[in-house]
Design a protein around this motif. Structure first.
Motif, mmCIF file in Angstrom:
data_model
loop_
_atom_site.group_PDB
_atom_site.id
_atom_site.type_symbol
_atom_site.label_atom_id
_atom_site.label_comp_id
_atom_site.label_asym_id
_atom_site.label_seq_id
_atom_site.Cartn_x
_atom_site.Cartn_y
_atom_site.Cartn_z
ATOM 1 N N UNK A 38 0.833 -1.198 0.000
ATOM 2 C CA UNK A 38 0.000 0.000 0.000
ATOM 3 C C UNK A 38 0.876 1.260 0.000
ATOM 4 N N UNK A 39 1.946 1.237 0.772
ATOM 5 C CA UNK A 39 2.827 2.402 0.883
ATOM 6 C C UNK A 39 3.672 2.624 -0.368
ATOM 7 N N UNK A 40 4.181 1.546 -0.940
ATOM 8 C CA UNK A 40 5.114 1.715 -2.052
ATOM 9 C C UNK A 40 4.575 1.241 -3.397
ATOM 10 N N UNK A 41 3.390 0.650 -3.415
ATOM 11 C CA UNK A 41 2.846 0.121 -4.667
ATOM 12 C C UNK A 41 3.508 -1.195 -5.033
ATOM 13 N N UNK A 42 3.179 -1.695 -6.208
ATOM 14 C CA UNK A 42 3.754 -2.962 -6.669
ATOM 15 C C UNK A 42 5.262 -2.803 -6.830
ATOM 16 N N UNK A 43 6.019 -3.827 -6.474
ATOM 17 C CA UNK A 43 7.471 -3.724 -6.596
ATOM 18 C C UNK A 43 7.918 -3.666 -8.055
ATOM 19 N N UNK A 44 9.072 -3.080 -8.297
ATOM 20 C CA UNK A 44 9.655 -3.016 -9.634
ATOM 21 C C UNK A 44 10.192 -4.375 -10.057
ATOM 22 N N UNK A 45 10.336 -5.228 -9.114
ATOM 23 C CA UNK A 45 10.809 -6.588 -9.325
ATOM 24 C C UNK A 45 10.825 -7.278 -7.980
ATOM 25 N N UNK A 46 11.076 -8.569 -7.994
ATOM 26 C CA UNK A 46 11.053 -9.322 -6.752
ATOM 27 C C UNK A 46 11.974 -10.528 -6.859
ATOM 28 N N UNK A 47 12.324 -11.085 -5.724
ATOM 29 C CA UNK A 47 13.118 -12.309 -5.695
ATOM 30 C C UNK A 47 12.171 -13.481 -5.508
ATOM 31 N N UNK A 48 12.249 -14.434 -6.419
ATOM 32 C CA UNK A 48 11.452 -15.651 -6.353
ATOM 33 C C UNK A 48 11.987 -16.483 -5.186
ATOM 34 N N UNK A 49 11.150 -16.805 -4.172
ATOM 35 C CA UNK A 49 11.636 -17.554 -3.012
ATOM 36 C C UNK A 49 11.980 -19.008 -3.309
ATOM 37 N N UNK A 50 11.545 -19.524 -4.451
ATOM 38 C CA UNK A 50 11.831 -20.915 -4.806
ATOM 39 C C UNK A 50 13.162 -21.027 -5.545
ATOM 40 N N UNK A 51 13.413 -20.118 -6.491
ATOM 41 C CA UNK A 51 14.624 -20.200 -7.313
ATOM 42 C C UNK A 51 15.684 -19.169 -6.967
ATOM 43 N N UNK A 52 15.303 -18.116 -6.240
ATOM 44 C CA UNK A 52 16.247 -17.050 -5.933
ATOM 45 C C UNK A 52 16.482 -16.100 -7.085
ATOM 46 N N UNK A 53 15.722 -16.247 -8.158
ATOM 47 C CA UNK A 53 15.881 -15.377 -9.326
ATOM 48 C C UNK A 53 15.301 -13.997 -9.062
ATOM 49 N N UNK A 54 15.922 -12.980 -9.679
ATOM 50 C CA UNK A 54 15.334 -11.646 -9.694
ATOM 51 C C UNK A 54 14.356 -11.624 -10.848
ATOM 52 N N UNK A 55 13.121 -11.246 -10.561
ATOM 53 C CA UNK A 55 12.060 -11.260 -11.555
ATOM 54 C C UNK A 55 11.564 -9.834 -11.771
ATOM 55 N N UNK A 56 11.660 -9.300 -13.005
ATOM 56 C CA UNK A 56 11.171 -7.947 -13.262
ATOM 57 C C UNK A 56 9.654 -7.853 -13.115
ATOM 58 N N UNK A 57 9.182 -6.681 -12.733
ATOM 59 C CA UNK A 57 7.737 -6.447 -12.570
ATOM 60 C C UNK A 57 7.000 -6.791 -13.859
ATOM 61 N N UNK A 58 5.821 -7.330 -13.699
ATOM 62 C CA UNK A 58 4.969 -7.646 -14.838
ATOM 63 C C UNK A 58 5.220 -9.004 -15.464
ATOM 64 N N UNK A 59 6.273 -9.701 -15.030
ATOM 65 C CA UNK A 59 6.580 -11.000 -15.626
ATOM 66 C C UNK A 59 6.448 -12.145 -14.639
ATOM 67 N N UNK A 60 5.818 -11.888 -13.499
ATOM 68 C CA UNK A 60 5.793 -12.924 -12.476
ATOM 69 C C UNK A 60 4.382 -13.321 -12.061
#
Length: 109
Positions: A38-60
């Motif tokens: 709510x404070x920051x909106x959707x993240x620009x990307x995130x770390x997948x907790x299963x693979x540890x990959x950095x995932x860009x916003x909109x592709x996850x």
């Protein structure tokens, strides 16, 4: 005696005394609470907790667990997480294992 009490109070303030959720320095936050989103909106990307990959916003893919939202590089990772989320993350949104170890284990699979 005063020094012991002071030491225990300082440890409690630091989150160390008897806290089963205390983390090592190398653990990584991967879950987002409703308030954080709510404070920051959707993240620009995130770390997948299963693979540890950095995932860009909109592709996850995403899912929720214990009030936290998690993002994934694939539907397969999301499904694996939903089957046994407690193996991947703590209740407060941190990886259970160091990020490097998560990535190594994902490479083997």
């Amino acid at each position: 005696m005063r020094y012991v009490v002071t030491g225990l109070a300082l440890a409690a303030l630091a989150g160390c005394a008897g806290d089963s959720t205390s983390r090592d320095v190398d653990q990584t936050k991967v879950g987002y609470s409703v308030d954080e989103l709510r404070q920051s909106g959707a993240p620009q990307g995130a770390i997948d907790p299963v693979s540890g990959e950095w995932v860009p916003a909109g592709t996850f893919a995403k899912t929720s667990y214990e009030g936290m939202t998690y993002y994934f590089a694939s539907e397969q990772n999301r499904e694996a997480f939903e089957r046994r989320p407690h193996e991947f993350v703590t209740a407060d949104g941190y990886l259970r294992k160091p990020l490097d170890e998560v990535r190594r284990e994902a490479e083997v699979k």
